[in-house]
Scaffold this motif. Sequence first.
Motif, PDB file in Angstrom:
ATOM      1  N   ILE A  32    -112.784  92.712 -17.504  1.00 41.15           N
ATOM      2  CA  ILE A  32    -111.369  92.972 -17.781  1.00 41.15           C
ATOM      3  C   ILE A  32    -110.590  93.061 -16.474  1.00 41.15           C
ATOM      4  O   ILE A  32    -109.502  92.497 -16.333  1.00 41.15           O
ATOM      5  CB  ILE A  32    -111.196  94.257 -18.599  1.00 41.15           C
ATOM      6  N   ALA A  33    -111.136  93.785 -15.505  1.00 42.19           N
ATOM      7  CA  ALA A  33    -110.448  93.973 -14.227  1.00 42.19           C
ATOM      8  C   ALA A  33    -110.167  92.633 -13.548  1.00 42.19           C
ATOM      9  O   ALA A  33    -109.088  92.423 -12.975  1.00 42.19           O
ATOM     10  CB  ALA A  33    -111.266  94.874 -13.312  1.00 42.19           C
ATOM     11  N   ARG A  34    -111.128  91.710 -13.610  1.00 43.95           N
ATOM     12  CA  ARG A  34    -110.947  90.403 -12.966  1.00 43.95           C
ATOM     13  C   ARG A  34    -109.851  89.590 -13.641  1.00 43.95           C
ATOM     14  O   ARG A  34    -109.188  88.778 -13.007  1.00 43.95           O
ATOM     15  CB  ARG A  34    -112.259  89.607 -13.002  1.00 43.95           C
ATOM     16  N   GLY A  35    -109.660  89.824 -14.949  1.00 38.96           N
ATOM     17  CA  GLY A  35    -108.699  89.018 -15.694  1.00 38.96           C
ATOM     18  C   GLY A  35    -107.288  89.578 -15.733  1.00 38.96           C
ATOM     19  O   GLY A  35    -106.395  88.979 -16.342  1.00 38.96           O
ATOM     20  N   LEU A  36    -107.053  90.735 -15.076  1.00 34.83           N
ATOM     21  CA  LEU A  36    -105.723  91.338 -15.115  1.00 34.83           C
ATOM     22  C   LEU A  36    -104.722  90.515 -14.315  1.00 34.83           C
ATOM     23  O   LEU A  36    -105.015  90.053 -13.206  1.00 34.83           O
ATOM     24  CB  LEU A  36    -105.765  92.764 -14.553  1.00 34.83           C
ATOM     25  N   ALA A  37    -103.535  90.366 -14.862  1.00 36.29           N
ATOM     26  CA  ALA A  37    -102.431  89.678 -14.166  1.00 36.29           C
ATOM     27  C   ALA A  37    -101.303  90.677 -13.952  1.00 36.29           C
ATOM     28  O   ALA A  37    -101.146  91.637 -14.719  1.00 36.29           O
ATOM     29  CB  ALA A  37    -101.949  88.492 -14.986  1.00 36.29           C
ATOM     30  N   VAL A  95     -99.532 101.565 -16.540  1.00 38.70           N
ATOM     31  CA  VAL A  95     -99.750 100.156 -16.847  1.00 38.70           C
ATOM     32  C   VAL A  95    -100.654  99.568 -15.774  1.00 38.70           C
ATOM     33  O   VAL A  95    -100.322  99.582 -14.583  1.00 38.70           O
ATOM     34  CB  VAL A  95     -98.420  99.386 -16.904  1.00 38.70           C
ATOM     35  N   LEU A  96    -101.818  99.070 -16.192  1.00 39.15           N
ATOM     36  CA  LEU A  96    -102.803  98.532 -15.255  1.00 39.15           C
ATOM     37  C   LEU A  96    -102.621  97.034 -15.008  1.00 39.15           C
ATOM     38  O   LEU A  96    -103.084  96.509 -13.992  1.00 39.15           O
ATOM     39  CB  LEU A  96    -104.216  98.795 -15.776  1.00 39.15           C
ATOM     40  N   GLY A  97    -101.965  96.332 -15.959  1.00 37.70           N
ATOM     41  CA  GLY A  97    -101.783  94.905 -15.820  1.00 37.70           C
ATOM     42  C   GLY A  97    -101.694  94.245 -17.182  1.00 37.70           C
ATOM     43  O   GLY A  97    -101.500  94.926 -18.206  1.00 37.70           O
ATOM     44  N   TYR A  98    -101.872  92.939 -17.175  1.00 34.91           N
ATOM     45  CA  TYR A  98    -101.708  92.157 -18.408  1.00 34.91           C
ATOM     46  C   TYR A  98    -102.860  91.160 -18.551  1.00 34.91           C
ATOM     47  O   TYR A  98    -103.400  90.677 -17.570  1.00 34.91           O
ATOM     48  CB  TYR A  98    -100.384  91.411 -18.382  1.00 34.91           C
ATOM     49  N   VAL A  99    -103.221  90.897 -19.821  1.00 37.03           N
ATOM     50  CA  VAL A  99    -104.261  89.896 -20.116  1.00 37.03           C
ATOM     51  C   VAL A  99    -103.698  88.907 -21.124  1.00 37.03           C
ATOM     52  O   VAL A  99    -102.791  89.226 -21.904  1.00 37.03           O
ATOM     53  CB  VAL A  99    -105.538  90.543 -20.658  1.00 37.03           C
ATOM     54  N   ALA A 100    -104.243  87.704 -21.091  1.00 38.17           N
ATOM     55  CA  ALA A 100    -103.780  86.664 -22.015  1.00 38.17           C
ATOM     56  C   ALA A 100    -104.241  86.996 -23.420  1.00 38.17           C
ATOM     57  O   ALA A 100    -105.283  87.613 -23.621  1.00 38.17           O
ATOM     58  CB  ALA A 100    -104.355  85.322 -21.570  1.00 38.17           C
ATOM     59  N   VAL A 145    -108.329 103.558 -21.992  1.00 43.96           N
ATOM     60  CA  VAL A 145    -107.669 102.323 -21.574  1.00 43.96           C
ATOM     61  C   VAL A 145    -107.548 101.452 -22.811  1.00 43.96           C
ATOM     62  O   VAL A 145    -108.553 101.129 -23.456  1.00 43.96           O
ATOM     63  CB  VAL A 145    -108.459 101.603 -20.470  1.00 43.96           C
ATOM     64  N   VAL A 146    -106.306 101.099 -23.162  1.00 41.81           N
ATOM     65  CA  VAL A 146    -106.056 100.341 -24.386  1.00 41.81           C
ATOM     66  C   VAL A 146    -105.219  99.102 -24.068  1.00 41.81           C
ATOM     67  O   VAL A 146    -104.580  99.009 -23.009  1.00 41.81           O
ATOM     68  CB  VAL A 146    -105.324 101.204 -25.439  1.00 41.81           C
ATOM     69  N   ALA A 147    -105.234  98.159 -24.996  1.00 45.04           N
ATOM     70  CA  ALA A 147    -104.413  96.953 -24.855  1.00 45.04           C
ATOM     71  C   ALA A 147    -103.698  96.686 -26.173  1.00 45.04           C
ATOM     72  O   ALA A 147    -104.271  96.852 -27.252  1.00 45.04           O
ATOM     73  CB  ALA A 147    -105.289  95.760 -24.480  1.00 45.04           C
ATOM     74  N   TYR A 148    -102.448  96.292 -26.075  1.00 48.96           N
ATOM     75  CA  TYR A 148    -101.670  95.940 -27.257  1.00 48.96           C
ATOM     76  C   TYR A 148    -100.626  94.896 -26.841  1.00 48.96           C
ATOM     77  O   TYR A 148    -100.469  94.585 -25.646  1.00 48.96           O
ATOM     78  CB  TYR A 148    -100.997  97.175 -27.871  1.00 48.96           C
ATOM     79  N   GLY A 149     -99.919  94.335 -27.799  1.00 49.84           N
ATOM     80  CA  GLY A 149     -98.986  93.252 -27.530  1.00 49.84           C
ATOM     81  C   GLY A 149     -97.954  93.600 -26.472  1.00 49.84           C
ATOM     82  O   GLY A 149     -97.395  94.706 -26.466  1.00 49.84           O
ATOM     83  N   PHE A 209     -96.704  84.685 -22.215  1.00 52.40           N
ATOM     84  CA  PHE A 209     -96.316  84.587 -23.621  1.00 52.40           C
ATOM     85  C   PHE A 209     -97.524  84.853 -24.512  1.00 52.40           C
ATOM     86  O   PHE A 209     -98.589  84.265 -24.341  1.00 52.40           O
ATOM     87  CB  PHE A 209     -95.735  83.202 -23.916  1.00 52.40           C
ATOM     88  N   GLY A 210     -97.359  85.789 -25.462  1.00 48.18           N
ATOM     89  CA  GLY A 210     -98.434  86.119 -26.378  1.00 48.18           C
ATOM     90  C   GLY A 210     -99.492  87.002 -25.775  1.00 48.18           C
ATOM     91  O   GLY A 210    -100.525  87.268 -26.401  1.00 48.18           O
ATOM     92  N   GLY A 211     -99.273  87.482 -24.562  1.00 51.63           N
ATOM     93  CA  GLY A 211    -100.266  88.302 -23.878  1.00 51.63           C
ATOM     94  C   GLY A 211    -100.239  89.757 -24.322  1.00 51.63           C
ATOM     95  O   GLY A 211     -99.455  90.161 -25.195  1.00 51.63           O
ATOM     96  N   ARG A 212    -101.124  90.537 -23.701  1.00 47.01           N
ATOM     97  CA  ARG A 212    -101.257  91.952 -24.049  1.00 47.01           C
ATOM     98  C   ARG A 212    -101.146  92.787 -22.778  1.00 47.01           C
ATOM     99  O   ARG A 212    -101.570  92.372 -21.701  1.00 47.01           O
ATOM    100  CB  ARG A 212    -102.597  92.202 -24.748  1.00 47.01           C
ATOM    101  N   VAL A 213    -100.571  93.976 -22.908  1.00 48.27           N
ATOM    102  CA  VAL A 213    -100.460  94.911 -21.800  1.00 48.27           C
ATOM    103  C   VAL A 213    -101.643  95.874 -21.848  1.00 48.27           C
ATOM    104  O   VAL A 213    -102.065  96.321 -22.924  1.00 48.27           O
ATOM    105  CB  VAL A 213     -99.118  95.681 -21.840  1.00 48.27           C
ATOM    106  N   VAL A 214    -102.212  96.155 -20.677  1.00 51.63           N
ATOM    107  CA  VAL A 214    -103.349  97.076 -20.566  1.00 51.63           C
ATOM    108  C   VAL A 214    -102.835  98.379 -19.970  1.00 51.63           C
ATOM    109  O   VAL A 214    -102.265  98.392 -18.871  1.00 51.63           O
ATOM    110  CB  VAL A 214    -104.460  96.476 -19.686  1.00 51.63           C
ATOM    111  N   VAL A 215    -103.034  99.475 -20.691  1.00 55.93           N
ATOM    112  CA  VAL A 215    -102.457 100.767 -20.319  1.00 55.93           C
ATOM    113  C   VAL A 215    -103.543 101.839 -20.321  1.00 55.93           C
ATOM    114  O   VAL A 215    -104.373 101.900 -21.242  1.00 55.93           O
ATOM    115  CB  VAL A 215    -101.333 101.167 -21.311  1.00 55.93           C
TER     116      VAL A 215
END
Length: 359
Positions: free
Chosen positions: A268-273, A354-359, A328-332, A278-284
């Motif tokens: 997950i850490a490697r994939g954070l942006a 907010v830790l970052g964003y994933v596709a 640590v959770v992810a949602y739209g 568009f259509g991605g998720r926020v990691v919090v």
Amino acid sequence: MTIPASTIASDDAAVVFDGVSKRFPASGESAAFTALNNVSLTVARGSITGIIGRSGAGKSTLIRLVNGLEKPSSGKVRVDGVDVGALDEGGLRNLRRSVGMIFQHFNLLSSRTVFGNVALPLEIAGMDRRAIDERVRPLIDLVGLADKHGRYPAELSGGQKQRIGIARALATEPKLLLSDEATSALDPETTQSILELLKRINAELGLTVLLITHEMEVVKAVTSDVAVIDKGEIVERGQTFDVFTHPKHGTTQALLSGLPGSKLPEAIARGLAPAAAFGGRVVVRLTFFGAAAERPLISRLIQSIGAEVNIIAGTIDEIGGKPYGSLVVAYGADPETVAKAERFFLGNGLVTEVLGYVA
């Protein structure tokens, strides 16, 4: 509570560091260096206070000032109101009877039995054999080794050796117990049993414990108060729960990052942006404590935002006897969902990052 020296009554202070610096001169190939720089810190009587920092931060120098093994270059260290640096050899001997010490590597004498090791400081003090027996046997029982009186260190496990080290440290009926990385050489299960023993001794005997460690898990499990030391300076201090749930200094934050639930899975850490696609998720990261730790927060979050929530990492634990959790959770990442989530977090008293964003 660990607070600045000027704000606590002297009757409540077991140890006071007042503007203490310790400088070591150049020696051989070693350059001169400052191990401690203007440290002011108070350890409250009856507390279990942790001093935590990386290797070389100045922890061991700090604890050696308390029992007079080192003297400050400037400032004063007071134990029960006594200026340790001003004591002569006789005064230091008297002080050390009221200050017990347990070590990382046990420091037991291999030629002496369990009883003999615990009795050693009493023999040195000139106590008669009957009085020694009356003091030592209950101490060995207290640390849970009633059946080991006649055994030698080579016959004991690491945890049993440390228990004997604790009994020996208590033999002179000290008011203060110093622990210098006492659990670093032990496995996790044994470490936990030693920490439970220290908590019981603190509660039953009213003993002040000053605990030096680099292990945040140890601090979390046993201390009521903590001070963080970095490059010879105290950079953060307070009640353990407050420091753990709201770390302010970068050193504290870095030390806490290794606790379970604080570190993201590597994939997950490697994939954070840094920005949402568009259509991605926020990691919090959600931090919650007190009553919030006992509520069904995730199910309520899903109902509130009307969207799926993935749990990526997390832990529920206690710090200083208070419930504490990190998830640590992810949602739209669409604006509407993010806004609903922020309102939910605010309404439930959650600390978010907010830790970052994933596709």
